[in-house]
Motif scaffolding. Structure first.
Motif, mmCIF file in Angstrom:
data_model
loop_
_atom_site.group_PDB
_atom_site.id
_atom_site.type_symbol
_atom_site.label_atom_id
_atom_site.label_comp_id
_atom_site.label_asym_id
_atom_site.label_seq_id
_atom_site.Cartn_x
_atom_site.Cartn_y
_atom_site.Cartn_z
ATOM 1 N N GLY A 128 0.773 -1.231 0.000
ATOM 2 C CA GLY A 128 0.000 0.000 0.000
ATOM 3 C C GLY A 128 0.803 1.279 0.000
ATOM 4 N N ARG A 129 2.139 1.166 -0.030
ATOM 5 C CA ARG A 129 2.992 2.355 0.016
ATOM 6 C C ARG A 129 3.788 2.512 -1.288
ATOM 7 N NH1 ARG A 129 3.819 4.711 4.977
ATOM 8 N NH2 ARG A 129 2.740 3.682 6.720
ATOM 9 N N ILE A 130 4.018 3.743 -1.655
ATOM 10 C CA ILE A 130 4.801 4.031 -2.853
ATOM 11 C C ILE A 130 6.279 3.810 -2.554
ATOM 12 C CG2 ILE A 130 5.487 5.798 -4.512
ATOM 13 C CD1 ILE A 130 2.797 7.165 -4.038
ATOM 14 N N VAL A 131 6.882 2.861 -3.252
ATOM 15 C CA VAL A 131 8.314 2.626 -3.061
ATOM 16 C C VAL A 131 9.118 3.119 -4.269
ATOM 17 C CG1 VAL A 131 7.957 0.724 -1.454
ATOM 18 C CG2 VAL A 131 8.156 0.249 -3.908
ATOM 19 N N ARG A 132 8.437 3.361 -5.362
ATOM 20 C CA ARG A 132 9.086 4.014 -6.490
ATOM 21 C C ARG A 132 8.028 4.615 -7.407
ATOM 22 N NH1 ARG A 132 14.302 2.032 -10.089
ATOM 23 N NH2 ARG A 132 14.351 3.825 -11.496
ATOM 24 N N GLU A 133 8.292 5.829 -7.848
ATOM 25 C CA GLU A 133 7.413 6.519 -8.788
ATOM 26 C C GLU A 133 8.264 7.465 -9.618
ATOM 27 O OE1 GLU A 133 4.512 9.171 -7.062
ATOM 28 O OE2 GLU A 133 3.151 8.941 -8.783
ATOM 29 N N GLN A 134 8.117 7.388 -10.920
ATOM 30 C CA GLN A 134 8.886 8.281 -11.776
ATOM 31 C C GLN A 134 8.176 8.472 -13.111
ATOM 32 O OE1 GLN A 134 12.381 5.517 -11.903
ATOM 33 N NE2 GLN A 134 12.353 5.937 -14.117
ATOM 34 N N TYR A 135 8.470 9.601 -13.739
ATOM 35 C CA TYR A 135 7.860 9.959 -15.012
ATOM 36 C C TYR A 135 8.936 10.470 -15.956
ATOM 37 C CZ TYR A 135 3.635 9.606 -12.224
ATOM 38 O OH TYR A 135 2.638 9.151 -11.397
ATOM 39 N N ALA A 136 8.712 10.275 -17.239
ATOM 40 C CA ALA A 136 9.688 10.705 -18.243
ATOM 41 C C ALA A 136 8.961 10.885 -19.568
ATOM 42 C CB ALA A 136 10.797 9.660 -18.391
#
Length: 430
Positions: A128-136
């Motif tokens: 339930g937790r964000i451990v990685r988030e990225q955008y490109a």
């Protein structure tokens, strides 16, 4: 047409192919070369120029593909699907480092994979937790990404909800029981289950059964929709039987099957597929933003969704959907989708569906791909590289949006599952 509608339906109103584009790589319109488009070419209002523009827009190989996949709902007619009144928070967890994996005897890393596939959105949720988030590549937290065929898995969930609500009595009912207009064609004897699990034995005029098996069955009709605003409602009626075959004997991936399922949900619910999704799912899982579903024409009163490929949504909201599935269809104490439907979506019920001859790394059930050799995991996948991976055992959800210029339906998806399983293994060590 009003200024507002011209902006929303910009492709229909004013789109023209860019000069110097790379060769079209999307299967869309490949079938036109077989003569399917004869009537369309004869129609001066809908012909090759419009079809070429559509194929270019949806091509995963073009330089514009990331931007196109990020704005499809702005350039083609769509229906809006309202978000929840209050977004469900996604707290931060311990950051996931880079992950190593191996595919085809070649070592690589998650970062390498994201770069090579031209990823423009990634979200990894663990417990339930964000451990990685990225955008490109132009993608942001606010982007509504086109899911392509990952949309099919959402349609599968909608069918499940309709079954849960008693709107569909049995998956073993003939699909024509609910859609009587299909009684004259190849869908006449197909059951809902066979349509849902892609075990129909049919194809379309101008294309061989083999071509239909590669999914090239609705694209000619869809090109007239996207390029000229023509209806796709009658397309399934034209299905032809495969001689010497019967429904339920083999897996054959046919986009039209999902289009039929969309019509099924519309018919039994008495509302649009988009509204059904909104009322029963999207607005109930703490989504932070509206989604959009592409429709076949600007006239909303007559339109139907492109159920086979047209959903657009933010990465985080897809992550919330993944959390629902990781928790067996339960959300904040409410069972939105039955546990039995989620279980069946991860559990192919025929030997030939447990491991597909064409895609041996995967099985298939209820519009979801089921990785072979795993447990309690399934994945929605879209052409060009869109994924929603759910691993219940590890309480892991991965959303990855790409416009992979070298996408291969078999190799690229096999590598993706290798990456996602490597992430699961990495997190299991914590």
């Amino acid at each position: 047409m009003s200024t507002r509608k011209q902006k929303q339906y910009g492709i229909l109103a004013q789109y023209s192919p860019l000069k110097g584009s790379r060769p079209l790589r999307l299967a869309l319109l490949v079938s036109l070369s077989a003569g399917v488009a004869t009537s369309a070419v004869a129609d001066t209002t809908c012909g090759p120029e419009q079809f070429k523009a559509v194929a270019q827009y949806f091509s995963h190989a073009s330089a514009q593909a990331p931007a196109n996949y990020q704005s499809a709902y702005l350039n083609y007619p769509s229906r809006s699907i309202a978000a929840a009144d209050k977004p469900f928070p996604l707290p931060l967890g311990t950051p996931l480092g880079n992950v190593s994996y191996q595919y085809a005897d070649k070592p690589s890393t998650l970062d390498d994979f994201l770069k090579a596939t031209r990823s423009h959105g990634l979200l990894v949720l663990h417990k339930g937790r964000i451990v990685r988030e990225q955008y490109a590549n132009g993608g942001t937290e606010q982007t509504r990404f086109l899911l392509n065929s990952m949309t099919k898995s959402l349609v599968g969930l909608s069918v499940g909800i309709a079954v849960d609500q008693g709107l569909i009595s049995s998956l073993d009912d003939p699909i024509s029981h609910y859609l009587p207009e299909l009684k004259e064609g190849a869908y006449q004897t197909a059951t809902v289950r066979q349509v849902l699990d892609m075990t129909t034995a049919l194809h379309f005029a101008g294309q061989s059964p083999d071509a239909a098996g590669r999914g090239r069955d609705i694209e000619a009709t869809a090109s007239k929709s996207f390029g000229c605003g023509q209806s796709i409602r009658q397309h399934p009626v034209n299905a032809l039987f495969n001689e010497g075959s019967q429904h339920g004997q083999a897996f054959t991936y046919i986009n039209t099957n999902t289009q039929v399922l969309g019509a099924l949900v519309e018919r039994v619910s008495g509302t649009s597929l988009s509204k059904f999704m909104e009322r029963n799912l999207w607005s109930r899982i703490g989504t932070e933003d509206a989604a959009n579903w592409l429709i076949d024409q600007p006239d909303d009163s007559k339109a139907i969704e492109h159920a086979w490929m047209g959903f657009n949504a933010r990465v985080r909201d897809l992550g919330r959907l993944g959390l629902l599935l990781a928790n067996n269809g339960e959300w904040q104490g409410k069972q939105l989708i039955s546990k039995s439907w989620i279980h069946d979506s991860m559990t192919p019920d025929q030997p030939f569906l447990k491991q597909l001859a064409q895609r041996p790394v995967f099985g298939y059930s209820h519009q979801w791909w089921v990785p072979v050799g795993g447990k309690d995991e399934f994945i929605g996948m879209g052409f060009g590289g869109q994924y929603l991976y759910v691993n219940q055992a590890e309480q892991l959800v991965i959303v990855e949006m790409s416009a992979n210029p070298t996408f291969d339906s078999r190799k690229s998806t096999e590598e993706a599952i290798a990456v996602f399983r490597a992430v699961a293994a990495n997190l299991a060590q914590e």
